[in-house]
Design a protein around this motif. Sequence first.
Motif, PDB file in Angstrom:
ATOM      1  N   TYR A  77      38.258  49.238  39.647  1.00  0.00           N
ATOM      2  CA  TYR A  77      37.575  50.462  40.269  1.00  0.00           C
ATOM      3  C   TYR A  77      38.338  51.434  40.974  1.00  0.00           C
ATOM      4  CZ  TYR A  77      33.485  46.987  40.080  1.00  0.00           C
ATOM      5  OH  TYR A  77      32.584  45.976  39.632  1.00  0.00           O
ATOM      6  N   VAL A 113      42.094  49.108  42.817  1.00  0.00           N
ATOM      7  CA  VAL A 113      41.164  47.879  42.967  1.00  0.00           C
ATOM      8  C   VAL A 113      40.857  47.123  41.758  1.00  0.00           C
ATOM      9  CG1 VAL A 113      38.697  47.254  43.744  1.00  0.00           C
ATOM     10  CG2 VAL A 113      40.129  49.211  44.775  1.00  0.00           C
ATOM     11  N   ALA A 122      39.508  44.417  40.211  1.00  0.00           N
ATOM     12  CA  ALA A 122      38.477  43.304  40.425  1.00  0.00           C
ATOM     13  C   ALA A 122      38.453  42.248  39.249  1.00  0.00           C
ATOM     14  CB  ALA A 122      36.963  44.138  40.295  1.00  0.00           C
ATOM     15  N   ALA A 173      35.169  32.898  46.301  1.00  0.00           N
ATOM     16  CA  ALA A 173      34.963  33.462  47.453  1.00  0.00           C
ATOM     17  C   ALA A 173      34.375  34.720  47.543  1.00  0.00           C
ATOM     18  CB  ALA A 173      36.122  33.743  48.318  1.00  0.00           C
ATOM     19  N   SER A 174      33.784  35.393  48.482  1.00  0.00           N
ATOM     20  CA  SER A 174      33.209  36.795  48.628  1.00  0.00           C
ATOM     21  C   SER A 174      34.313  37.812  48.255  1.00  0.00           C
ATOM     22  CB  SER A 174      32.721  36.927  49.934  1.00  0.00           C
ATOM     23  OG  SER A 174      32.160  38.299  50.019  1.00  0.00           O
ATOM     24  N   GLY A 175      34.190  38.793  47.143  1.00  0.00           N
ATOM     25  CA  GLY A 175      35.141  39.641  46.789  1.00  0.00           C
ATOM     26  C   GLY A 175      36.005  39.311  45.768  1.00  0.00           C
ATOM     27  N   ALA A 176      35.829  37.859  45.346  1.00  0.00           N
ATOM     28  CA  ALA A 176      36.696  37.541  44.133  1.00  0.00           C
ATOM     29  C   ALA A 176      36.474  38.244  42.981  1.00  0.00           C
ATOM     30  CB  ALA A 176      36.351  36.072  44.237  1.00  0.00           C
ATOM     31  N   GLY A 177      35.178  38.758  42.920  1.00  0.00           N
ATOM     32  CA  GLY A 177      35.078  39.141  41.358  1.00  0.00           C
ATOM     33  C   GLY A 177      33.817  38.854  40.462  1.00  0.00           C
ATOM     34  N   LYS A 178      33.033  37.877  41.215  1.00  0.00           N
ATOM     35  CA  LYS A 178      31.817  37.289  40.477  1.00  0.00           C
ATOM     36  C   LYS A 178      30.625  38.492  40.296  1.00  0.00           C
ATOM     37  CE  LYS A 178      30.605  34.815  44.217  1.00  0.00           C
ATOM     38  NZ  LYS A 178      31.749  35.282  45.353  1.00  0.00           N
ATOM     39  N   SER A 179      30.479  39.432  40.999  1.00  0.00           N
ATOM     40  CA  SER A 179      29.524  40.178  40.992  1.00  0.00           C
ATOM     41  C   SER A 179      29.884  41.168  39.592  1.00  0.00           C
ATOM     42  CB  SER A 179      29.242  41.170  42.053  1.00  0.00           C
ATOM     43  OG  SER A 179      28.623  40.400  42.884  1.00  0.00           O
ATOM     44  N   THR A 180      31.091  41.631  39.640  1.00  0.00           N
ATOM     45  CA  THR A 180      31.613  42.159  38.556  1.00  0.00           C
ATOM     46  C   THR A 180      31.561  41.680  37.036  1.00  0.00           C
ATOM     47  OG1 THR A 180      33.215  43.177  40.110  1.00  0.00           O
ATOM     48  CG2 THR A 180      33.792  43.457  37.724  1.00  0.00           C
TER      49      THR A 180
HETATM   50  P1  ADP Z   1      31.896  39.109  44.493  1.00  0.00           P
HETATM   51  O1  ADP Z   1      30.903  39.308  43.627  1.00  0.00           O
HETATM   52  O2  ADP Z   1      32.916  37.685  44.051  1.00  0.00           O
HETATM   53  O3  ADP Z   1      31.904  39.063  46.062  1.00  0.00           O
HETATM   54  P2  ADP Z   1      32.965  41.549  43.315  1.00  0.00           P
HETATM   55  O4  ADP Z   1      32.732  41.545  42.087  1.00  0.00           O
HETATM   56  O5  ADP Z   1      31.499  42.221  44.098  1.00  0.00           O
HETATM   57  O6  ADP Z   1      33.132  40.362  43.836  1.00  0.00           O
HETATM   58  O7  ADP Z   1      34.060  42.466  43.761  1.00  0.00           O
HETATM   59  C1  ADP Z   1      35.421  42.173  43.382  1.00  0.00           C
HETATM   60  C2  ADP Z   1      36.305  43.390  44.053  1.00  0.00           C
HETATM   61  O8  ADP Z   1      35.990  44.703  43.420  1.00  0.00           O
HETATM   62  C3  ADP Z   1      36.326  43.645  45.562  1.00  0.00           C
HETATM   63  O9  ADP Z   1      37.575  43.794  45.844  1.00  0.00           O
HETATM   64  C4  ADP Z   1      35.349  44.649  45.777  1.00  0.00           C
HETATM   65  O10 ADP Z   1      35.557  45.404  46.776  1.00  0.00           O
HETATM   66  C5  ADP Z   1      35.612  45.416  44.585  1.00  0.00           C
HETATM   67  N1  ADP Z   1      34.378  46.410  44.061  1.00  0.00           N
HETATM   68  C6  ADP Z   1      33.130  45.913  43.706  1.00  0.00           C
HETATM   69  N2  ADP Z   1      32.430  46.684  43.219  1.00  0.00           N
HETATM   70  C7  ADP Z   1      33.197  48.042  43.547  1.00  0.00           C
HETATM   71  C8  ADP Z   1      32.962  49.481  43.301  1.00  0.00           C
HETATM   72  N3  ADP Z   1      31.649  49.791  42.762  1.00  0.00           N
HETATM   73  N4  ADP Z   1      33.775  50.364  43.874  1.00  0.00           N
HETATM   74  C9  ADP Z   1      34.835  49.742  44.180  1.00  0.00           C
HETATM   75  N5  ADP Z   1      35.249  48.707  44.516  1.00  0.00           N
HETATM   76  C10 ADP Z   1      34.438  47.572  44.127  1.00  0.00           C
END
Ligand code: ADP
Length: 220
Positions: free
Chosen positions: A11, A15, A17, A36-43
Amino acid sequence: MIEFQHVFKSYGRGVNALTDVNFRVAAGEFLFVSGASGAGKSTLLKLIGGLDTPSRGVVQVNGQDVGKLPPRARPYLRRAIGVILQDAHLLNDRSAFENVLLPLIVTGHSPAQASSRARAAIDKVGLSGKESLRPIALSGGDQQRLAIARAIVNRPAILIADEPTANLDHDSAVRIVEVFRDFNRVGVTTLIATHDQALIAAYANRVLHVAAGQVTERKP
Ligand code: ADP
Ligand code: ADP
């Protein structure tokens, strides 16, 4: 059914991800994405759901290269995948029933067909009798059931859910995972992101663990 080949996602500058992610998921699998939170699961889930595209590498879903799909083809891929994001975005000015009905209307079903399918989906997730309530009037667990009903009502081959049990106590969480299991039993490939180790221990037969953007297989 799902394949990541050397997938990177950043991103903006700095960043990263996801970094060089490789894995395959076969049709009919049921698996968890932990980390963990911030690991990249949502991405990871968003790339599968066609909600975002990789910065590098190939994401294949249902035989299609997500990164190469022309924009007009993306909605069709999205319809083949039921997505439950962390913020479910249920419509609070509509009844539970209307929340499930809307995706069917959007995909062009007749009102009669849409109604009967929405009813079946509501029944399958265990919300019968609560059709006329607004989402806000439902318990946390029932709101998740509603989000699941809305995600599966178009009969997707793949169902992905981001932390669907995050705000639930353990018993409610277990019941929600059982709802996912029911859809998996009828053939729906299911991925659930969670950091709940107790759920993983109880249900997982396969875990993709995400840490600092890197994905490894873990024994449950
Ligand atoms: P998780 O779901 O495991 O908590 P995310 O996939 O949400 O992790 O995030 C992975 C990393 O990417 C984190 O460092 C988060 O801050 C960053 N991130 C996620 N979405 C965005 C975005 N839209 N813009 C910038 N950074 C992002
Ligand atoms: P109906 O044929 O009346 O829709 P079904 O029992 O066949 O009843 O299906 C009930 C609901 O289950 C469907 O409306 C749909 O929302 C949901 N569903 C989603 N994906 C699947 C699937 N792959 N297989 C079966 N049911 C599914």
